[in-house]
Scaffold this motif. Sequence first.
Motif, PDB file in Angstrom:
ATOM      1  N   LEU A 126       0.656  -1.178  -0.188  1.00  0.00           N
ATOM      2  CA  LEU A 126      -0.116  -0.010  -0.002  1.00  0.00           C
ATOM      3  C   LEU A 126       0.807   1.200  -0.011  1.00  0.00           C
ATOM      4  CD1 LEU A 126      -2.846  -0.764   2.511  1.00  0.00           C
ATOM      5  CD2 LEU A 126      -2.886  -1.357   0.149  1.00  0.00           C
ATOM      6  N   THR A 127       0.234   2.188  -0.683  1.00  0.00           N
ATOM      7  CA  THR A 127       0.984   3.502  -0.631  1.00  0.00           C
ATOM      8  C   THR A 127       0.727   4.239   0.924  1.00  0.00           C
ATOM      9  OG1 THR A 127      -0.935   4.896  -1.417  1.00  0.00           O
ATOM     10  CG2 THR A 127       0.489   3.953  -3.118  1.00  0.00           C
ATOM     11  N   GLU A 128       1.434   4.993   1.162  1.00  0.00           N
ATOM     12  CA  GLU A 128       1.378   5.841   2.487  1.00  0.00           C
ATOM     13  C   GLU A 128      -0.065   6.439   2.504  1.00  0.00           C
ATOM     14  OE1 GLU A 128       3.389   5.599   5.134  1.00  0.00           O
ATOM     15  OE2 GLU A 128       4.384   4.491   3.882  1.00  0.00           O
ATOM     16  N   LYS A 129      -0.648   7.023   1.652  1.00  0.00           N
ATOM     17  CA  LYS A 129      -1.966   7.764   1.415  1.00  0.00           C
ATOM     18  C   LYS A 129      -3.155   6.443   1.835  1.00  0.00           C
ATOM     19  CE  LYS A 129      -4.967  10.609  -1.134  1.00  0.00           C
ATOM     20  NZ  LYS A 129      -6.364   9.602  -1.374  1.00  0.00           N
ATOM     21  N   GLU A 130      -2.693   5.247   1.216  1.00  0.00           N
ATOM     22  CA  GLU A 130      -3.733   4.320   1.238  1.00  0.00           C
ATOM     23  C   GLU A 130      -3.624   3.603   2.577  1.00  0.00           C
ATOM     24  OE1 GLU A 130      -3.557   2.533  -3.255  1.00  0.00           O
ATOM     25  OE2 GLU A 130      -2.159   1.734  -1.701  1.00  0.00           O
ATOM     26  N   LYS A 131      -2.372   3.628   3.281  1.00  0.00           N
ATOM     27  CA  LYS A 131      -2.268   2.976   4.764  1.00  0.00           C
ATOM     28  C   LYS A 131      -2.972   4.065   5.751  1.00  0.00           C
ATOM     29  CE  LYS A 131       2.108   1.057   3.918  1.00  0.00           C
ATOM     30  NZ  LYS A 131       3.781   1.160   4.408  1.00  0.00           N
ATOM     31  N   SER A 132      -3.161   5.511   5.496  1.00  0.00           N
ATOM     32  CA  SER A 132      -3.777   6.347   6.310  1.00  0.00           C
ATOM     33  C   SER A 132      -5.249   6.434   6.077  1.00  0.00           C
ATOM     34  CB  SER A 132      -3.203   7.750   5.825  1.00  0.00           C
ATOM     35  OG  SER A 132      -3.524   8.211   4.582  1.00  0.00           O
ATOM     36  N   ASP A 133      -5.762   5.713   5.187  1.00  0.00           N
ATOM     37  CA  ASP A 133      -7.171   5.629   4.964  1.00  0.00           C
ATOM     38  C   ASP A 133      -7.858   4.645   6.160  1.00  0.00           C
ATOM     39  OD1 ASP A 133      -9.890   5.504   4.155  1.00  0.00           O
ATOM     40  OD2 ASP A 133      -9.360   4.901   2.010  1.00  0.00           O
ATOM     41  N   ASN A 134      -8.494   5.388   7.117  1.00  0.00           N
ATOM     42  CA  ASN A 134      -8.871   4.710   8.247  1.00  0.00           C
ATOM     43  C   ASN A 134     -10.076   3.757   8.355  1.00  0.00           C
ATOM     44  OD1 ASN A 134     -10.825   6.445   8.050  1.00  0.00           O
ATOM     45  ND2 ASN A 134     -10.330   7.639  10.065  1.00  0.00           N
ATOM     46  N   ILE A 135     -10.757   3.725   7.085  1.00  0.00           N
ATOM     47  CA  ILE A 135     -11.835   2.398   7.349  1.00  0.00           C
ATOM     48  C   ILE A 135     -11.644   1.670   6.018  1.00  0.00           C
ATOM     49  CG2 ILE A 135     -13.261   4.422   6.168  1.00  0.00           C
ATOM     50  CD1 ILE A 135     -15.503   2.978   7.616  1.00  0.00           C
ATOM     51  N   LYS A 136     -11.705   0.501   6.095  1.00  0.00           N
ATOM     52  CA  LYS A 136     -11.378  -0.518   4.901  1.00  0.00           C
ATOM     53  C   LYS A 136     -12.786  -0.591   3.933  1.00  0.00           C
ATOM     54  CE  LYS A 136      -7.267  -1.128   6.154  1.00  0.00           C
ATOM     55  NZ  LYS A 136      -6.451   0.007   5.555  1.00  0.00           N
ATOM     56  N   MET A 137     -12.357  -0.943   2.819  1.00  0.00           N
ATOM     57  CA  MET A 137     -13.483  -0.764   1.671  1.00  0.00           C
ATOM     58  C   MET A 137     -14.652  -1.452   1.960  1.00  0.00           C
ATOM     59  SD  MET A 137     -12.783  -2.366  -2.241  1.00  0.00           S
ATOM     60  CE  MET A 137     -11.359  -1.253  -2.526  1.00  0.00           C
ATOM     61  N   ASP A 138     -14.598  -2.786   2.599  1.00  0.00           N
ATOM     62  CA  ASP A 138     -15.696  -3.623   2.932  1.00  0.00           C
ATOM     63  C   ASP A 138     -16.464  -2.768   4.098  1.00  0.00           C
ATOM     64  OD1 ASP A 138     -15.510  -6.390   1.424  1.00  0.00           O
ATOM     65  OD2 ASP A 138     -13.573  -5.433   1.535  1.00  0.00           O
ATOM     66  N   ASP A 139     -15.761  -2.483   4.870  1.00  0.00           N
ATOM     67  CA  ASP A 139     -16.445  -1.879   6.216  1.00  0.00           C
ATOM     68  C   ASP A 139     -17.045  -0.619   5.823  1.00  0.00           C
ATOM     69  OD1 ASP A 139     -15.549  -3.739   7.983  1.00  0.00           O
ATOM     70  OD2 ASP A 139     -13.680  -2.625   8.426  1.00  0.00           O
ATOM     71  N   TYR A 140     -16.733   0.219   5.024  1.00  0.00           N
ATOM     72  CA  TYR A 140     -17.156   1.548   4.432  1.00  0.00           C
ATOM     73  C   TYR A 140     -18.372   1.043   3.702  1.00  0.00           C
ATOM     74  CZ  TYR A 140     -17.765   5.976   1.890  1.00  0.00           C
ATOM     75  OH  TYR A 140     -18.031   7.183   1.464  1.00  0.00           O
ATOM     76  N   LEU A 141     -18.579   0.021   2.774  1.00  0.00           N
ATOM     77  CA  LEU A 141     -19.663  -0.430   2.063  1.00  0.00           C
ATOM     78  C   LEU A 141     -20.677  -0.730   3.077  1.00  0.00           C
ATOM     79  CD1 LEU A 141     -18.094  -2.210  -0.796  1.00  0.00           C
ATOM     80  CD2 LEU A 141     -19.372   0.110  -0.910  1.00  0.00           C
ATOM     81  N   LYS A 142     -20.286  -1.440   4.183  1.00  0.00           N
ATOM     82  CA  LYS A 142     -21.415  -1.724   5.253  1.00  0.00           C
ATOM     83  C   LYS A 142     -21.824  -0.528   5.892  1.00  0.00           C
ATOM     84  CE  LYS A 142     -18.742  -6.117   6.302  1.00  0.00           C
ATOM     85  NZ  LYS A 142     -17.924  -6.857   7.268  1.00  0.00           N
ATOM     86  N   LYS A 143     -20.887   0.310   6.291  1.00  0.00           N
ATOM     87  CA  LYS A 143     -21.394   1.400   7.032  1.00  0.00           C
ATOM     88  C   LYS A 143     -22.391   2.318   5.879  1.00  0.00           C
ATOM     89  CE  LYS A 143     -19.290   5.603   9.465  1.00  0.00           C
ATOM     90  NZ  LYS A 143     -19.845   6.547   8.474  1.00  0.00           N
ATOM     91  N   TYR A 144     -21.935   2.513   4.922  1.00  0.00           N
ATOM     92  CA  TYR A 144     -22.816   3.305   3.885  1.00  0.00           C
ATOM     93  C   TYR A 144     -24.094   2.709   3.647  1.00  0.00           C
ATOM     94  CZ  TYR A 144     -24.115   6.072  -0.267  1.00  0.00           C
ATOM     95  OH  TYR A 144     -24.363   6.801  -1.144  1.00  0.00           O
ATOM     96  N   SER A 145     -24.163   1.183   3.695  1.00  0.00           N
ATOM     97  CA  SER A 145     -25.501   0.651   3.563  1.00  0.00           C
ATOM     98  C   SER A 145     -26.523   0.801   4.906  1.00  0.00           C
ATOM     99  CB  SER A 145     -25.303  -1.035   3.629  1.00  0.00           C
ATOM    100  OG  SER A 145     -24.656  -1.256   2.187  1.00  0.00           O
ATOM    101  N   LEU A 146     -25.983   0.992   5.932  1.00  0.00           N
ATOM    102  CA  LEU A 146     -26.784   1.103   7.007  1.00  0.00           C
ATOM    103  C   LEU A 146     -27.384   2.450   7.284  1.00  0.00           C
ATOM    104  CD1 LEU A 146     -24.823  -1.210   9.651  1.00  0.00           C
ATOM    105  CD2 LEU A 146     -26.830  -1.579   8.704  1.00  0.00           C
ATOM    106  N   GLU A 147     -26.425   3.512   6.768  1.00  0.00           N
ATOM    107  CA  GLU A 147     -26.630   4.993   7.067  1.00  0.00           C
ATOM    108  C   GLU A 147     -27.778   5.250   5.935  1.00  0.00           C
ATOM    109  OE1 GLU A 147     -22.289   6.463   8.488  1.00  0.00           O
ATOM    110  OE2 GLU A 147     -22.951   6.588   6.206  1.00  0.00           O
ATOM    111  N   ASN A 148     -27.897   4.549   4.815  1.00  0.00           N
ATOM    112  CA  ASN A 148     -28.871   4.707   3.837  1.00  0.00           C
ATOM    113  C   ASN A 148     -30.089   3.872   4.073  1.00  0.00           C
ATOM    114  OD1 ASN A 148     -27.724   6.951   1.765  1.00  0.00           O
ATOM    115  ND2 ASN A 148     -26.244   5.715   2.508  1.00  0.00           N
TER     116      ASN A 148
END
Length: 275
Positions: A126-148
């Motif tokens: 991973l790049t340094e920018k990618e490492k600093s992304d504090n929520i992983k892709m699958d978790d983000y999609l789960k969170k977005y689903s519940l929020e909507n």
Amino acid sequence: MKKLTIILILFSTFLFSQQSIFWKISKDDSESYILGTYHYLGKDFINENKIILEKLKQSKIALSENIDSANIFINKRDENLILKKLDKNEIETIKNIVPNYVDAKKMTLRELIITIDGKISSKFCLTEKEKSDNIKMDDYLKKYSLENNLKLVGLEPTKNTFDYINNSLYLGATDEKLLQILKTKIILLNSEKQNLNCSIINEYRTKKHLFNFTKERQEKLITARNKDWIDKIDNAIKQNKKVFIFVGLFHLDFKDGLLELLKKRDYKIEEIELK
């Protein structure tokens, strides 16, 4: 002969043009979508392509690999006594890679190996920018689903995922052998310079993947899970018409991947080009 050659060329072009990580699934009056994720990348990757979130938001239900936490069953176990053979520094490394809510001393060697594999890939690929992304892709999609206000459903309990790992990874290896593998991977994680092959994530960053729908996959772990999931996916689409599925990219690939299993059930599969 000339006509046959043209047909083969066209077929070959079609086969190898199917490279997207995002696909539309349709049959009769249903329209659903499936995204192949890369578990170690984060939300920024998703936000680069608004069409993914648009299609998710338009869905009635979202299907993920699993939605419950591993600590529910791991923390109820007895301690894994063979882990006492790790030295102080090795134990410290293990504690640093396992989430605080999970008791690392109660995890199996196979579970720890696959966990540390993920950390190795993240550290060196991973790049340094990618490492600093504090929520992983699958978790983000789960969170977005519940929020909507989408219904979020796991294709399997997390316990089943861990059972697959323990029954399929390094099949036949003794505890002593697994312990040595774990120790070697700890050394790798703690090193600074490695020639790790990062071709998979480099390819994924292009939002394309060279699929091979004619070859059988060798990894029994993925194949078995796909076969368990396909009925649930099929039933969810029949009942809800608009379903959004997000699972690891390699669950989509090969002859026994989800895309081919869906085709066998008469679904039309169309790739969606991401920018």
